[in-house]
Design a protein around this motif. Structure first.
Motif, short mmCIF file in Angstrom:
data_model
loop_
_atom_site.label_atom_id
_atom_site.label_comp_id
_atom_site.label_asym_id
_atom_site.label_seq_id
_atom_site.Cartn_x
_atom_site.Cartn_y
_atom_site.Cartn_z
N SER A 60 39.72 48.40 20.76
CA SER A 60 40.00 47.86 22.09
C SER A 60 40.97 46.70 21.97
O SER A 60 41.23 46.19 20.88
N CYS A 61 41.51 46.29 23.11
CA CYS A 61 42.27 45.05 23.14
C CYS A 61 41.27 43.90 23.32
O CYS A 61 40.07 44.12 23.49
N ASP A 62 41.78 42.69 23.28
CA ASP A 62 40.93 41.51 23.49
C ASP A 62 40.65 41.37 24.98
O ASP A 62 41.26 40.57 25.68
N ASN A 63 39.72 42.20 25.47
CA ASN A 63 39.41 42.20 26.90
C ASN A 63 38.87 40.86 27.37
O ASN A 63 39.23 40.38 28.46
N TYR A 64 38.01 40.25 26.57
CA TYR A 64 37.43 38.96 26.96
C TYR A 64 38.53 37.90 27.07
O TYR A 64 38.60 37.17 28.06
N GLY A 65 39.39 37.83 26.06
CA GLY A 65 40.48 36.86 26.09
C GLY A 65 41.43 37.09 27.25
O GLY A 65 41.92 36.16 27.87
N GLY A 66 41.70 38.38 27.56
CA GLY A 66 42.56 38.70 28.68
C GLY A 66 41.96 38.28 30.01
O GLY A 66 42.65 37.73 30.87
N GLY A 67 40.66 38.53 30.17
CA GLY A 67 39.97 38.09 31.38
C GLY A 67 40.02 36.58 31.53
O GLY A 67 40.20 36.04 32.64
N HIS A 68 39.86 35.89 30.41
CA HIS A 68 39.90 34.42 30.42
C HIS A 68 41.29 33.93 30.82
O HIS A 68 41.43 32.97 31.60
N LEU A 69 42.34 34.59 30.30
CA LEU A 69 43.72 34.22 30.66
C LEU A 69 43.97 34.38 32.15
O LEU A 69 44.58 33.52 32.79
N ILE A 70 43.49 35.50 32.71
CA ILE A 70 43.65 35.74 34.14
C ILE A 70 42.96 34.63 34.94
O ILE A 70 43.53 34.07 35.89
N ALA A 71 41.73 34.34 34.59
CA ALA A 71 40.96 33.32 35.32
C ALA A 71 41.63 31.95 35.23
O ALA A 71 41.72 31.23 36.24
N GLN A 72 42.09 31.57 34.06
CA GLN A 72 42.78 30.29 33.90
C GLN A 72 44.01 30.22 34.81
O GLN A 72 44.26 29.18 35.45
N THR A 73 44.77 31.30 34.86
CA THR A 73 45.99 31.32 35.68
C THR A 73 45.66 31.22 37.16
O THR A 73 46.33 30.50 37.91
N VAL A 74 44.63 31.95 37.57
CA VAL A 74 44.20 31.91 38.97
C VAL A 74 43.78 30.49 39.36
O VAL A 74 44.13 29.99 40.45
N LEU A 75 43.05 29.82 38.49
CA LEU A 75 42.61 28.46 38.78
C LEU A 75 43.78 27.49 38.82
O LEU A 75 43.81 26.56 39.64
N LYS A 76 44.77 27.70 37.95
CA LYS A 76 45.96 26.84 37.96
C LYS A 76 46.72 26.98 39.27
O LYS A 76 47.42 26.05 39.69
N ARG A 77 46.61 28.15 39.91
CA ARG A 77 47.27 28.36 41.21
C ARG A 77 46.48 27.76 42.36
O ARG A 77 46.88 27.87 43.51
N GLY A 78 45.31 27.17 42.04
CA GLY A 78 44.54 26.47 43.07
C GLY A 78 43.53 27.32 43.83
O GLY A 78 43.00 26.87 44.86
N ALA A 79 43.24 28.52 43.35
CA ALA A 79 42.27 29.39 44.05
C ALA A 79 40.87 28.81 43.99
O ALA A 79 40.43 28.32 42.96
N LYS A 80 40.15 28.89 45.11
CA LYS A 80 38.78 28.37 45.18
C LYS A 80 37.80 29.44 45.66
O LYS A 80 36.61 29.37 45.34
N GLU A 81 38.26 30.38 46.47
CA GLU A 81 37.43 31.51 46.93
C GLU A 81 37.94 32.77 46.23
O GLU A 81 39.02 33.27 46.55
N ILE A 82 37.16 33.28 45.29
CA ILE A 82 37.66 34.33 44.40
C ILE A 82 36.75 35.55 44.44
O ILE A 82 35.52 35.42 44.44
N LEU A 83 37.36 36.73 44.47
CA LEU A 83 36.64 37.99 44.37
C LEU A 83 37.03 38.67 43.07
O LEU A 83 38.22 38.82 42.78
N ILE A 84 36.04 39.06 42.28
CA ILE A 84 36.26 39.90 41.11
C ILE A 84 35.96 41.33 41.52
O ILE A 84 34.84 41.66 41.89
N PHE A 85 36.99 42.17 41.47
CA PHE A 85 36.91 43.51 42.05
C PHE A 85 37.09 44.55 40.96
O PHE A 85 38.09 44.56 40.24
N CYS A 86 36.12 45.46 40.84
CA CYS A 86 36.10 46.42 39.74
C CYS A 86 36.45 47.82 40.22
O CYS A 86 36.14 48.21 41.34
#
Length: 225
Positions: A60-86
């Motif tokens: 597999s790829c580093d799924n955990y690290g990728g998810g963490h990168l996405i979340a960090q970027t979203v937070l840097k953009r100032g998001a406060k109300e977030i939906l994780i959609f599968c």
């Protein structure tokens, strides 16, 4: 070899397994978590991205690290109300690694988030109804999707609702990068993953063995806007 990246309809799934059991194949590459253990004991097997058992090697790829990168970027953009959609309920329970990476990051920053899933085996009309029901009346700052296809469906729906949350994906295929370059996503090293998966299976076919339960992860890249 048999490789599949999305759940099959039950009749197709059963027919495929029957064909495999009839010894028409010499090896198996699968991403179906429900692959019968009796089959994997008959055929040399490598799992892609989905754990099957401790005995089956997984790439597999580093799924955990990728998810963490996405979340960090979203937070840097100032998001406060977030939906994780599968893209499927299987991704929610048990929570897969890319979602766990997102959740761990949001929880550490004490950021509010919700989770939801789309029945990806349903027809397009039903999926549109699901999306409408989930998103109408909601004003998320960001919608973090488990894969790019789900993200593109979400982007289409929110445009119809005339509001623009940050929508993120995961996979980063050439198609998505060429035709939807504005999608914030994580790129998997697809060619390297495919080569490594085939290499592991080839070792078993040629040498008769490989380390059981061995997991190999390859790094990912954030594709920012």
């Amino acid at each position: 070899m048999y490789q599949n990246c999305t759940p099959l309809p039950k009749y197709h799934h059963d027919a495929t397994l029957a064909s495999l059991k009839s010894n028409k194949f010499s090896g198996l590459i699968t991403s179906l978590p429900e692959t019968p253990l009796s089959l994997t004991r008959q055929l040399p097997t490598v799992s892609f991205d989905r754990p099957i058992s401790r005995e089956i090697p997984m790439v597999s790829c580093d799924n955990y690290g990728g998810g963490h990168l996405i979340a960090q970027t979203v937070l840097k953009r100032g998001a406060k109300e977030i939906l994780i959609f599968c893209g499927s309920q299987q991704d929610l329970s048990p929570i897969n690694e890319r979602l766990r990476g997102m959740m761990d990051c949001f929880q550490k920053r004490q950021t509010k988030f919700s989770t939801a899933y789309l029945d990806f085996t349903a027809g397009n009309l039903f999926k549109q109804v699901q999306l409408a029901k989930l998103l109408t009346g909601q004003k998320y700052d960001a919608i973090c999707c488990s894969d790019d296809i789900t993200a593109l469906l979400v982007k289409q729906r929110v445009r119809q609702l005339s509001y623009q949350p940050l929508v993120t994906g995961f996979d980063g295929s050439n198609f998505v990068r060429n035709f939807f370059p504005d999608l914030l996503t994580v790129k998997q090293p697809i060619k390297d993953l495919a080569a490594l998966t085939c290499q592991l299976l080839d070792q078993r076919l040629r040498r008769g063995h490989f380390p059981s339960g061995h997991k190999q992860e390859l790094p990912v890249t954030l594709l920012d806007l």
